[in-house]
Design a protein around this motif. Sequence first.
Motif, PDB file in Angstrom:
ATOM      1  N   UNK A  20       7.305  10.260   8.602  1.00 49.07           N
ATOM      2  CA  UNK A  20       5.970   9.909   8.146  1.00 49.07           C
ATOM      3  C   UNK A  20       5.669   8.432   8.369  1.00 49.07           C
ATOM      4  N   UNK A  22      -4.265   6.594   2.049  1.00 52.63           N
ATOM      5  CA  UNK A  22      -3.715   5.255   1.820  1.00 52.63           C
ATOM      6  C   UNK A  22      -4.305   4.689   0.535  1.00 52.63           C
ATOM      7  N   UNK A  77      10.157  11.950   5.005  1.00 52.74           N
ATOM      8  CA  UNK A  77       9.918  10.525   4.831  1.00 52.74           C
ATOM      9  C   UNK A  77      10.204   9.770   6.137  1.00 52.74           C
ATOM     10  N   UNK A 126       1.195   5.184   1.150  1.00 57.71           N
ATOM     11  CA  UNK A 126       0.551   6.199   1.983  1.00 57.71           C
ATOM     12  C   UNK A 126       1.137   7.560   1.623  1.00 57.71           C
ATOM     13  N   UNK A 177       0.858  -1.168   0.000  1.00 59.39           N
ATOM     14  CA  UNK A 177       0.000   0.000   0.000  1.00 59.39           C
ATOM     15  C   UNK A 177       0.904   1.231   0.000  1.00 59.39           C
ATOM     16  N   UNK A 203       2.204   5.430   7.917  1.00 61.70           N
ATOM     17  CA  UNK A 203       0.839   5.221   7.431  1.00 61.70           C
ATOM     18  C   UNK A 203      -0.138   5.147   8.599  1.00 61.70           C
ATOM     19  N   UNK A 234       3.940   0.486   2.606  1.00 61.78           N
ATOM     20  CA  UNK A 234       3.847  -0.444   3.725  1.00 61.78           C
ATOM     21  C   UNK A 234       3.006  -1.642   3.286  1.00 61.78           C
ATOM     22  N   UNK A 290       5.092   6.753   1.444  1.00 59.76           N
ATOM     23  CA  UNK A 290       5.702   5.629   2.137  1.00 59.76           C
ATOM     24  C   UNK A 290       4.991   4.342   1.738  1.00 59.76           C
TER      25      UNK A 290
END
Lengths: 142, 432
Positions: free
Chosen positions: B380, A45, B377, A6, A4, B382, A68, A66
């Motif tokens: 950050x 997301x 980064x 984000x 995923x 999620x 994940x 990012x």
Amino acid sequence: MAVQISVFIENKEGRIKKAIDTLAKADVNIRALSVGDTTKYGILRLIVSDNEKATKALEDDGFIVKESEVIVVSVPDKPNGLNTTLAILDDADINLEYIYAFVSSQPEEAIVAIKVENTEKAIEVFEANDAKILTEEELEKI
Amino acid sequence: MFWNEKAECMTKEEKEELQLKRLQETVRIAYENVEFYKKRFDEIGLKPEDIKTLEDIEKIPFTTKSDLREAYPLGLLAVPRDEIVEIHASSGTTGKPTVTGYTQNDLDVWGECIARGLKMAGAEKDYIIQNAYGYGLFTGGFGIHHGGNKMGAITIPISAGNTQRQLDTMVDFQSDILTCTPSYAMYLGESREKAGIPIEDINLKAGIHGAEMWTDEMRKRIEASLGIKTYNIYGLTEVMGPGVAQECGEQNGMHLQDDHFYPEIINSETGETLDYGEKGELVLTSLTKTGMPILRFRTKDLTSLIADKCECGRTTVRMTRITGRSDDMLKIKGVMVFPSQIEKALLKIEGISPNYLIHVTRPDILDEVEVKVEASKELFSDEIKEMEIVEKQIQASIRSETGLRVDVTLCEPETLPRSEGKAVRVIDERNL
């Protein structure tokens, strides 16, 4: 397991639109999305058709991105369907961080992306309980 | 080892004798040639010959930035215009700019002061100085340039900006010394890392940085990312420009060129003169300037003076790092806070960019402080939970540095002001 991406979204007018716009221009298809929001910022997301392309386009436009891992699971599209799936995690004492749904093309099936504290353990218990985890290839067909 | 051993290593007696002689001469020139000073002296019945000792300087009224603004542009010249050869001005971010006119003598003194600093940073005649201070009305670019010329070193007048070209120049010319603002040095260091240029490919040995406040945390980052030793430099347009003071290799206070500038520290509220070691506002009097001599200029910069001889052998008085300006001190909920403290707190956190904005409001009767920080980064996640931990960390760090509980807001990168000159760090919207 699925990857995923984000995106950090400042609490400012038009920022989600801008991120979506960036993805459209890069010809990236969005398969699922959710927004986690606080009073000050949001976290967008996404599960998209091309992670590399999406990340590059967003970063070039100044976004923080990012990657994940989330687990994408197929859930029977009927009452108690999701509950059965989540019960598997509950029984194993696995904490759920967040969850969001895909649009499914199958009438009998709902698809959800799940983020948990311990991804490996969650996969283990899902498999032990015959829950259907979607592979990358299956995801692409959605 | 010294650029001018005789001037930099004088005994106390030699220095005081020279300072008094020069002070008397400067006061005489100012009184006889500048209407502003004559009026100020006459108002309190002070005559130049009343200055018999160095302590007598306390009889002279202070000169402030607003005095200079009222004389805009060239009302404080002590010489006919045909003797002025160069003009510089402050950025004027807080009002009308303040202007200084330099005679050839003044430029020579300026070059001399900078050359002393270059030597402190290890420069030799064959050194390449990559001068990334802005060239223009701002004193940074030309000040360093005059010093490079004085020394006979090789000065590259690259000016500020164009980061790719800065990096290419570092690699291609193998520059020895980088001169620029600390925030730009930090940016260049980060850019080198991002561009994947190995540190062995550059040959920088020293960085001379000033014109804005910076902290030891910032110093560490610059030194690591460029593989250099850094030297804090101090100066201001109203008095001359950079080079009034600079650190030597001991990095323990900036050597103030006190044969050219006479320093005092005062209590900024009462105006009373303070002792060595006591912290207060720096007041400077020029001792050799001929174009625009300046008497007891209130710099608003907060520092303290060290009288002892430095390990390096120089006897020039040293000033400690500027920790704030008497006019950017914030009083929040009754607590004194300087932006530099917030910066220090932020830089203790891994992955944080030194760009920040302090926003002070008073929605009702209590002050509220919001510190905006650019997310990165590294910061950050999620998960909101993780982001909240980061915010709490920042809050805790600021709290331990200032004693204040502030609200932390993460912003998107590159959205807060950054500078090649001076950045705006504080927005105070209280009606005080």
